[in-house]
Design an enzyme around this catalytic site. Structure first.
Site, PDB file in Angstrom:
ATOM      1  N   GLY B 468       5.020 -18.049 -18.628  1.00 34.40           N
ATOM      2  CA  GLY B 468       3.566 -17.950 -18.693  1.00 34.40           C
ATOM      3  C   GLY B 468       3.062 -16.661 -18.074  1.00 34.40           C
ATOM      4  N   THR B 593      -2.199  -9.193 -18.149  1.00 30.31           N
ATOM      5  CA  THR B 593      -1.341 -10.285 -17.683  1.00 30.31           C
ATOM      6  C   THR B 593      -1.113 -10.179 -16.182  1.00 30.31           C
ATOM      7  OG1 THR B 593       0.633  -9.011 -18.300  1.00 30.31           O
ATOM      8  CG2 THR B 593      -0.185 -10.604 -19.906  1.00 30.31           C
ATOM      9  N   GLU B 665       3.943 -13.055  -7.284  1.00 30.30           N
ATOM     10  CA  GLU B 665       3.766 -13.844  -6.073  1.00 30.30           C
ATOM     11  C   GLU B 665       2.838 -13.181  -5.058  1.00 30.30           C
ATOM     12  OE1 GLU B 665       7.942 -16.070  -5.492  1.00 30.30           O
ATOM     13  OE2 GLU B 665       8.057 -13.949  -5.940  1.00 30.30           O
TER      14      GLU B 665
END
Lengths: 332, 710
Positions: B468, B593, B665
């Site tokens: 994703g 993205t 992250e």
């Protein structure tokens, strides 16, 4: 999920006949029942879908109130112009419940009959007196942050999760129930749900085989209305505490008041003593704070939910203040 | 590189397939014949022995094909606890491995039936008897069992420089506070699922995994099959977040059942099972001590952490690892202790270590700033190191200061009142908070294969996954840019174990590792073209791996978070009003993205600060609120539109030839602390026990009321 049979009668007589079958259960929107069936908390052998019965109307009654059909969806009821204008606390309570998708599906009668969201009730591997009488209450000494502080028993400290029913309790609503044989009867909403006592598995005054056909609202009460829901996140969350409040003013004096609480008991909790204490008082912060304290008379926490007692008192006071603002605005 | 396709905010090339339903996830893949359906039965005790399994009723249930437990499961390779070395995710995962129960919700039996409904109903009829032993389920109480692990996820267990105690004793200002973070569950939207099918002696498993390569090895080694007899396919994954780094019983048991039944078998975990059968983020207890002089310069930083680890399988969350590189201070201490509990296995979850560590460190910095009467941004600026404070090597790049200063400007930080509780909006108390972010940059070896046909259409093959994040899209951009073809002329094929090996998706290493390999291979292919070889059956394959840059340079991504929250002065309810993150992650490969991932991380930070809490019932070891009604994440109403992520221009040539660093992250790191600091600024209540919920705020508000009345 266990295997079950299903039928969808189109008239009342057929529905009432179908429910007589052992193991049968009425199906409304299914937003709670189907979830419970998936985890086998509910295991009906037969479902009687009442969605095609002629119970989806909101009608005006002769005494100036509203008759809300059992299958009127939460979305439709919240959007009804008469509800929005005359019973704004009900519209707000509905819109504070669940999510848009669930409200589109959930029905009025189903909302009243939804089961508690106690974690232990949902987990068939855990003791729960409500699900499996006599097995014990896991919440009593467990994770009980969301549990009851009023009217609970050692057998069960679950809360009723509805928002809608809290507003209806404040509005003096009645539930209309139809047995298979004989005439329908009316049950006051505040008497419809029971306290757990030693039989938490018995949740309502509804008798076996009875079908809820409507909820009746009496003519709109005098005064300003408010509904305040306190929750961890902004939507799609059950109330830690909710309050439906109404204040009718005579100048600066309180002529009438109503207070109902959600998230604190096994039923929508009407705080009659706190209401009476307000009558004749001036509409001040002190009066409302005192009413908030009075509403929680006899409250008891079970550890992690102790905070609900002070939270509920503060929220009652805040909701009363908001109701006064609404009264001054002339709304309701 | 103004004309480069790399970096452009292209829509994801797999987007259309996803929104039209053509993208097949593991549980959606059609098998060669209708599959049988397996449902797991899980343990209802936390520790003990299975004494008896009664399956008579289940066996008589309609549609039943197979019931499997430790009594009849075929032999598998033995289990090696992760402390014994080797790849944690590629090792054998034998199922129904004896009678021992290691945690509540551990798989103990499998029921396979013609339909999912039949298998679900029959699974509830399997009666398992146990001999229950008392277990340890409480982290705080279990601290007496804590021990130092040999190493943490990445890095050494402890670090000590100078004398922290002495520095604290003589400091002008200090903080000594304990912070706690709860268990968290990944629970991505897509449930963990596998479809296994045999063709002769060859096994194909479609499974939801972030690491195709590890899944391939894990399945093959568990079943003692040669690697070439096993194929793993994972073309689309509906979220991973670390929860799909390992494979679970569904993959192994589907393969075994499919063999025995000679037909495809599908197993999908239930939402409730996701909480115990898959891994989770360990709860932590963290003590932070900071000391500073009147000049605001830190003299000591100490970060000591205790984390849960499953007794059956050690995982040492690297809570304080990034603290080693964050701020300059002469005296330093970081320690990690694991507490073995009889709970499900903990493992990596988005920014393992850093996400929870910075919830504590960055709140402590806010507390220190107040004690020093310094702006929290200024405190950080005064403690900016010029090289890594513990390894003493230079930073590859470090743009924390621009993140802080640009963010302050853009967010309107000067609106913040230094004194909490001063900004009011009717019954809401409004506060601003900030926190810094740091996340290590990792890169691993990766392989790629690229072909170009006669029409100059390019096909990329790698066993990388797209969970994703946008992997498909950035790989297409890199191939298109390097080979000078339009993005539309590139097909990217991922997620098959037959493709060249990559590290997969995890640790934010996927993009840098895979684009480096793809870039090198495309350059090789381009050389062939430039040498006169004509397109058509042109192919290049190769690999790239990081050099010594990782030892010679301190490599991290950075950021600064700014948040505005409102706290209800009556109820303690907290609502986010706006949030801004400024990030330095080297060169951005796709601005759209990357931004989506950063915002997703920031919102997970909001979730960590205010919502997520997988509650362990310390009587049984069970996760109590094990569904998405009870385990809260923010919903749309919790997230205002005023949430933005801004990426600074950058290029880190020590990280990769394309200059990118990990971004997936970074967004969560520090984000929750910014919320916590904003909550404090709003209402003056400091909550160190995450998540910060109305009940915890309410207690503080009531104390303030009492204090004001005195």
């Amino acid at each position: 999920m266990r295997a079950f049979t299903y039928e969808r009668p189109v008239d009342m007589a057929a529905a009432l006949q179908a429910i007589a079958r052992p193991g049968a259960k009425f199906l409304g929107g299914g937003t709670n029942l189907l979830d419970l069936m998936k985890v086998e908390v509910e295991t009906p052998s037969h479902l009687v879908d009442i969605s095609r019965l002629p119970l989806a109307q909101v009608e005006e009654t002769e005494d100036g109130g509203l008759r809300i059909g059992a299958t009127v969806t939460n979305s439709d009821l919240a959007a009804d112009r008469r509800v929005r204008e005359r019973y704004p606390m009900l519209s707000r309570a509905l819109l504070n419940g669940a999510s848009g998708q669930l409200r589109n599906q959930a029905t009025t009668a189903g909302n009243l009959l939804q089961r508690t969201r106690c974690y232990y009730f949902y987990d068939t591997a855990k003791p729960c007196n409500k699900r499996s009488p006599g097995s014990g209450c896991s919440a009593l000494h467990g994770y009980n942050r969301i549990h009851a502080v009023l009217g609970a028993s050692d057998a069960c400290i679950a809360v009723h999760p509805s928002d809608m029913a809290v507003a209806m309790a404040a509005l003096d609503a009645e539930v209309e129930a139809q047995p298979a044989n004989g005439n329908g009867r009316r049950i006051k909403l505040v008497d419809f749900h029971r306290l757990p006592g030693t039989t938490p598995q018995v949740e309502t005054a509804l008798r076996e085989g009875e079908l809820i056909t409507a909820v009746l609202l009496p003519r709109p009460p005098f005064g300003g209305q408010a509904y305040r829901k306190v929750r961890d996140r902004a939507s799609y969350d059950f109330a830690l505490v909710s309050v439906a409040a109404l204040v009718g003013l005579d100048g600066d004096r309180i002529r009438s008041a109503r207070i109902a609480l959600g998230g604190v008991a096994h039923k929508p909790w009407r705080a009659h003593e706190a209401e009476q204490q307000l009558v004749g008082k001036s509409a001040t912060d002190d009066s409302f704070a005192a009413a908030g304290a009075a509403a929680m008379t006899g409250a008891r926490g079970y550890g992690l939910n102790d905070f609900k007692i002070s939270l509920a008192s503060r929220t009652v006071a805040a909701a009363l203040t908001e109701a006064v603002q609404q009264a001054h605005l002339g709304k309701g | 590189m103004p004309d480069s396709i790399i970096g452009q905010p292209l829509d994801r090339i797999d987007g259309k397939a996803k929104v039209t339903g053509r993208a097949r996830y593991a549980a959606d893949v059609p098998a060669s014949m209708p599959p049988a359906h397996g449902v797991l039965v899980t343990s209802t005790i936390g520790r003990g022995e299975i004494t008896r399994i009664e399956a008579d009723d289940a066996e008589r249930s309609p549609g039943i094909l197979l019931i499997m437990s430790h009594e009849n499961v075929p032999a598998q390779a033995p289990f090696k606890p992760s402390g014994l070395g080797g790849s944690r995710h590629a090792r054998a995962k034998p199922q129904f491995n004896g009678t021992r129960v290691h945690y509540y919700g551990e798989p103990v039996a499998l029921v396979v039936a013609e339909t999912f409904e039949q298998a679900t109903a029959a699974a509830r009829l399997v009666r398992v008897s146990y001999r229950t032993e008392s277990g340890s389920y409480d982290l705080a109480e279990g601290r007496r069992l804590a021990y130092p692990p040999e190493h943490i996820v990445v890095g050494k267990t402890d670090s000590r420089i100078g004398d922290v105690d002495r520095a604290l004793a003589s400091s002008a200002a200090k903080v000594d506070a304990t912070y706690t973070t709860p268990y968290q569950s990944h629970n991505p939207m897509e449930l963990v699922a596998s479809l296994a099918e045999w063709s002769g002696d060859k096994l194909t498993v479609h499974c939801a995994t972030q690491l195709v390569n590890s899944a391939h090895r894990s399945i093959a080694s568990t079943l003692r099959l040669p690697l070439e007899k096993v194929e793993v396919v994972s073309e689309y994954i509906g979220g991973g977040f670390g929860g799909k780094l390992p494979i679970y019983g569904d993959a192994i048991l589907a393969a075994i059942a499919a063999k025995q039944l000679n037909r495809p078998v599908k197993i999908v975990l239930t939402r409730q099972q996701m909480f115990s059968v898959t891994t989770h983020r360990a709860a932590t207890i963290q003590r932070i001590r900071l000391a500073a002089g009147e000049d605001g310069k830190l003299s000591a930083v100490a970060h000591e952490a205790w984390t849960q680890s499953a007794r059956m399988d050690e995982f040492a969350e690297g809570v304080a690892a990034s603290t080693r590189a964050m701020y300059a201070a002469p005296n330093r201490l970081t320690t990690h202790r694991v507490v073995p509990l009889d709970l499900p296995v903990s493992d990596s979850m988005r920014a393992p270590g850093d996400a929870v560590g910075q919830l504590a460190l960055e709140q402590a910095m806010d507390e220190l700033a107040e004690k020093l009467d310094l702006d929290p941004i200024e405190l950080r600026l005064r403690n900016e190191p010029d090289r890594d404070p513990e390894t003493h090597v230079p930073f590859s790049t470090r743009a924390l200061v621009p993140c802080l200063t640009q963010g302050a400007e853009q967010f309107g930080w000067n609106r913040r009142s230094k004194i909490p509780g001063r900004l009011k909006d009717s019954h809401w108390l409004v506060g601003l908070g900030m926190a810094a972010a740091i996340r290590p940059n990792y890169r691993q070896p990766a392989h790629a294969r690229v072909r170009m046909d006669a029409n100059k259409h390019v096909t990329v093959e790698m066993d990388m996954t797209d969970i994703g994040t946008g992997s498909y899209t950035i790989l297409a951009q890199v191939a298109a840019d390097t080979l000078q073809v339009p993005v539309e002329a590139v097909s990217v094929n991922l997620g098959h174990s037959t493709y060249p090996e990559t590290p997969g998706s995890g640790g934010s290493f996927g993009a840098a590792s895979c684009t480096s390999a793809l870039y090198d291979v495309c350059v090789a292919l381009k050389k062939k073209i430039d040498a006169g070889e004509s397109p058509g059956n042109l192919q290049a394959e190769g690999q790239s791996e990081p050099g010594s840059e990782y030892e010679n340079f301190s490599q991290y991504s950075y950021g600064a978070h700014f948040a505005e929250v409102a706290v209800d002065s009556v109820t303690g309810e907290i609502r986010l009003r706006r949030m801004l993150g400024i990030f330095d992650a080297g060169r951005i490969l796709n601005a759209k993205t990357a931004r989506s991932q950063l915002i997703g991380g920031m919102l997970w930070g909001v979730s960590s600060a205010l919502h997520e809490n997988a509650v362990v019932d310390v009587r049984s070891g069970a996760f109590v609120n094990h569904d998405l009604a009870g385990y809260h994440v923010p919903v749309h109403a919790d997230v205002p539109t005023a949430v933005d992520a801004v990426m600074l221009a950058g290029f880190d040539d020590k990280s990769s030839p394309l200059g990118s660093k990990g971004v997936g992250e970074l967004g969560i790191c520090g984000a929750g602390a910014a919320i916590a600091n904003a909550v404090y600024n709003a209402c003056g209540v400091r909550v160190r026990d995450y998540p910060i919920t109305p009940d915890k705020i309410l207690g503080g508000l009531m104390q303030q009321n009492v204090a004001q009345q005195r």
